[in-house]
Enzyme design. Structure first.
Site, short mmCIF file in Angstrom:
data_model
loop_
_atom_site.label_atom_id
_atom_site.label_comp_id
_atom_site.label_asym_id
_atom_site.label_seq_id
_atom_site.Cartn_x
_atom_site.Cartn_y
_atom_site.Cartn_z
CG HIS A 3 4.59 -22.31 17.97
ND1 HIS A 3 3.37 -22.21 17.33
CD2 HIS A 3 5.53 -22.02 17.02
CE1 HIS A 3 3.56 -21.87 16.07
NE2 HIS A 3 4.85 -21.74 15.86
CD GLU B 273 -7.61 1.87 14.31
OE1 GLU B 273 -7.77 3.06 14.57
OE2 GLU B 273 -7.87 1.36 13.20
#
Length: 449
Positions: A170, A393
């Site tokens: 993280h 995408e």
């Protein structure tokens, strides 16, 4: 309204029959500069791994082995820009601070296969413990102290569909900057330039000199550990083992609209979906304690993340590549949570975010310079709802579904998108059995009022 997500555990495959075919390190495609990267006080307390899953249906032009090759080549190119992902986390003994040593040590990559088809995997929304095998957490070829900050795994299913699992420390990204990374990965995989040039200057979130704590910070808990002696993997929340029930509560777009209308009944102002959902969950969670009848004066504090990029003066670049979220909070007595109108609870949640001005954010960062500590509250709402990982995408299309790899924690409630109702949200809750029963009753009660 607000249906419990029914999914018999017997329907979930307990074993996805996954085998790792290969695992290896990826290195930047060009030589990168050896340097140490400063980690802000926000980064410092986030030394733990975050796992995400992205499921893709079969694509005739992109079978899994082609996807794996494209990802490998694209990541090698991206590691030139994101050189810290090929580095290693280290403690600076002089400052007692974590840093990233950009030593070109490499990121991890694994190729795996499952004997199951994507349809046999079943419902992707309902987190399955077997999903853990879709993500490689450590590289066995490396020592414990030499583990990558980022590992990718591509797992092919028998139908030709596949999953991309990621494990990232993280300290490298928050959800927003990881989305930017994924957009850049998709662009490079398509043979295009970077979609967004990331801002790598983490000094932008350095503490002031001298540090100035100008607000009280009840949302933060000080640790009594000397500088340089803080446990680097200390948990933000209690990790004690406890038997917990585990349920998903679905709020449809209609449910959320209904809650918004109720919240607007006394204040004709815009109500965000996040604020109204958070207020609803806060009320149910706080009142679900068994002893609540004798504790209506008890104060409940909810924590939730706020993106500070647009709140600083001047604003932090939207493409800032580190962690730029801070924990906002709201507190109220249980009596107020039970009896007060939801409009007031939504107001309190909104006030927590409004509190996060430039000066307040700088005060939090400076607090971290003086103290060693973590966010502190009754529980945290961790929202993956609007991050938009499923909108990225790739050359082989958008994911059928993207989600975190879920673990059972009673002090963290997850929000994540629904696979069908794009404006709905799934609320993942883990609680002791009696508390869960009460939570479910309250969830439906306050939704139907």
């Amino acid at each position: 309204m607000g249906t419990l997500y029914e999914k018999p555990h017997s329907d979930l495959p307990q074993d996805l029959k996954i085998s790792i075919q290969d695992s290896f390190l990826l290195f930047p495609s060009q030589q990168t500069q050896r340097k140490s990267i400063f980690l802000s006080n926000i980064d410092q307390v986030l030394n733990f791994d975050v796992q995400t899953l992205h499921f893709f249906p079969c694509h005739k032009d992109f079978p899994p082995h082609v996807v794996a090759d494209k990802l490998k080549n694209s990541l090698e190119k991206l590691l030139v820009t994101y050189d810290f992902l090929a580095g290693r986390l280290e403690m600076n003994p002089e400052t007692g601070r974590l840093e990233i040593d950009c030593n070109g040590g490499g990121a991890g990559f694994a190729v795996a296969s499952s004997e199951c088809s994507l349809d046999e995997v079943g419902d992707l929304v309902y987190p399955n413990p077997a999903f853990g095998k879709l993500i490689l957490n450590t590289m066995d070829i490396l020592d414990k102290d030499d583990q990558p900050l980022c590992i990718f795994q591509v797992t092919s299913f028998s139908c030709g569909g596949f999953a991309i699992g990621t494990s990232t420390n993280h300290v490298t990204f928050d959800g927003i900057s990881f989305k930017t990374f994924l957009e850049n990965l998709a662009a490079v995989a398509a043979g295009k330039p970077l979609a967004i040039i990331p801002c790598m200057d983490r000094e932008l979130l350095a503490a002031r000199s001298p540090p100035r704590v100008t607000f009280p910070h009840p949302e933060l808990l000080k640790l009594n550990t000397p500088l340089g002696q803080a446990e680097p993997n200390a948990p933000v929340f209690d990790l004690s083992k406890e038997e917990l029930d585990f349920n998903i509560f679905k709020l449809t777009s209609t449910d959320i609209s209904h809650l918004k209308e109720k919240a607007k009944s006394t204040h004709n102002t815009r109500v965000s979906g996040f604020n109204v959902v958070t207020a609803h969950i806060w009320r149910c969670k706080a009142l679900s304690y068994e002893e609540i009848g004798q504790a209506m004066e008890r104060v409940s504090t909810i924590l939730y993340a706020v993106n500070i990029r647009p709140r600083l003066a001047p604003p932090l670049p939207a493409a800032y590549a580190g962690n730029a979220v801070l924990t906002a909070y709201a507190s109220a007595k249980c009596k107020e949570l039970e009896e007060g109108p939801i409009s007031r609870l939504v107001e309190m949640v909104g006030e927590g975010a409004k509190r996060m001005s430039d000066e307040y954010a700088r005060s939090v960062i400076d607090w971290g310079e003086i103290n060693r500590g973590f966010p502190h509250g009754e529980f945290l709402i961790s929202s993956w709802w609007k991050l938009g990982f499923e909108e990225v995408e790739y050359p082989w299309g958008c994911p059928r579904y993207s989600c975190p790899l879920v673990y059972h924690r009673k002090d963290i409630i997850l929000l994540f998108p629904d696979i069908v109702d794009k404006n709905g949200v799934n609320v993942l809750v883990a609680l002791p059995s009696k508390q869960m029963e009460k939570f479910e009753i309250l969830f439906r009660k306050f939704l139907s009022l």
